[in-house]
Design an enzyme around this catalytic site. Structure first.
Site, short mmCIF file in Angstrom:
data_model
loop_
_atom_site.label_atom_id
_atom_site.label_comp_id
_atom_site.label_asym_id
_atom_site.label_seq_id
_atom_site.Cartn_x
_atom_site.Cartn_y
_atom_site.Cartn_z
CB SER A 109 16.06 -16.30 -29.55
OG SER A 109 16.83 -15.87 -28.46
CE LYS A 153 17.22 -12.03 -29.74
NZ LYS A 153 17.21 -13.28 -28.97
CB SER A 206 20.04 -15.12 -31.54
OG SER A 206 18.80 -15.17 -30.89
CE LYS A 252 16.72 -14.88 -33.64
NZ LYS A 252 17.47 -16.07 -33.19
#
Length: 374
Positions: free
Chosen positions: A47, A50, A107, A218
């Site tokens: 993720s 992202k 997320s 993140k």
């Protein structure tokens, strides 16, 4: 000559040890790499993908293509995403800002796809734009196949260094990301045919609660990628980006990211000339005006990365006593040399702040007449 006292303790340089096979520590403003371990090996980012999705979202917000209060409708494809999600229903509407929160905090894979479709019409077209943006940033070892990182495809990869590059792009150009990435918990409201209900978002990056100065950014984890993290922290006007990839578990990725940040903040000191000395006006010969003002090209900033103490910063000015017209605004007039002891740290150009044209013959006549009569 001007001297500013900057305090910093000299520290013996010892390279940090992390359990993750890949890691990078970057100073955000300059993009300078302070530490690297296997930084160019291609790995699945999960993720952390992202971050690029968010760059494209904020690109569109800033160019006026979309607004934070625009309404986004969830498609069946977006709803079908597995993994980490915020459980959007097909046909459900949310604002762009709410979906940004869902992406950054929780997320949400479904939120990421919903935004990709809203911006580009399809996830595949959005992913093509992600790859174009990555190429424009010089991310030579990156290729995306989806917008959320859920895929197990070997064609979806990046590196620790490339993650640091795109993290820097996001936070430098769009610092408002910290408004969202620093949120620990927040509720959103689902409004569907079944009614209205609240859903709690909890930040997947625990460092914002445990590491002093951490502001985001993140996390990511899949069975293929292991545990990944790009973390941003600020202390004493110094912003660092800590990236780890393929850590063995979530505790290891937090520990490794914190270890890199500790290393950076203990080894680095920074000097910024926030209040430079006023510059004098320079007399102009044969100009339409008698003098010209000066300005600094930029703010001087120096990053010490080896524990060297910035104890005394000296500034030496090299400026002309006068200049001949014409001079053009933005042309170099001189420079300032910054030193620490006997070591030169860098230079900043001094520019002419205005254009001064050369005096013409009629100008001279008018000046003589004015002096005679007045």
């Amino acid at each position: 000559m001007n001297t500013a006292n900057i305090l910093a303790e000299p520290i013996e340089a010892v390279s940090p040890e992390i359990s993750a096979p890949s890691g990078v520590l970057m100073e955000a403003e300059s993009g300078q790499i302070l530490y690297a371990k296997d930084k160019d090996t291609r790995r699945s980012p999960a993720s952390v993908t992202k971050i690029m999705t968010l760059i494209l979202i904020f690109d569109k917000i800033h160019d006026g293509s979309i607004q934070l209060n625009d309404t986004v409708t969830t498609s069946a494809h977006a709803k079908s995403m597995g993994g980490s999600q915020v459980f959007l229903e097909e046909g459900e509407t949310q604002t762009v800002e709410t979906l940004i929160k869902c992406i950054v905090i929780a997320s949400g894979n479904d939120a990421s796809v919903a935004m990709a479709e809203f911006i580009s019409g399809s996830e595949s077209e959005f992913v093509a734009q992600m790859n174009q943006r990555a190429a424009s940033l010089g991310m030579k070892n990156t290729h995306f196949t989806d917008c959320c990182g859920l895929t197990d495809s070997d064609e979806h990869y990046t590196t620790a260094q490339d993650i640091a590059i795109m993290s820097r792009e996001l936070i430098i150009n769009y610092p408002e990301i910290f408004k969202y990435s620093s949120i620990w918990m927040e509720n959103i409201t689902h409004v569907t045919r079944q009614g209205s209900k609240e859903f709690g978002l909890t930040n997947t990056n625990r460092l914002i609660r445990t590491y002093p100065g951490c502001k985001g950014l993140k996390t990511g984890s899949t069975s293929k990628a292991g545990f990944c993290l790009s973390a941003v922290a600020e202390q004493k006007n110094l912003t660092l980006i800590s990236v780890v990839m393929a850590a063995p578990d979530y505790k290891a990725r937090l520990k490794d990211a914190a270890t890199l940040l500790d290393y950076g903040f203990s080894h680095c000191s920074i000097y910024t000339d926030e209040q430079p000395d006023p510059l004098p006006d320079i007399p102009i010969r044969q100009g339409k005006i008698s003098s010209v003002s000066l300005k600094y090209e930029k703010t001087f900033r120096y990053l010490s990365t080896d524990g060297t103490a910035l104890t005394e910063i000296q500034k030496s000015y090299i400026l002309p006593q006068s200049a001949d017209a014409p001079v053009k605004k933005g042309d170099k007039a001189g420079e300032v040399i910054y030193s620490n002891g006997h070591k030169e740290l860098g230079r900043v150009s001094v520019l002419y702040a205005q254009t001064v044209k050369k005096q013409t013959y009629p100008d001279c006549i008018r000046e003589i007449l004015y002096t005679f009569w007045f």
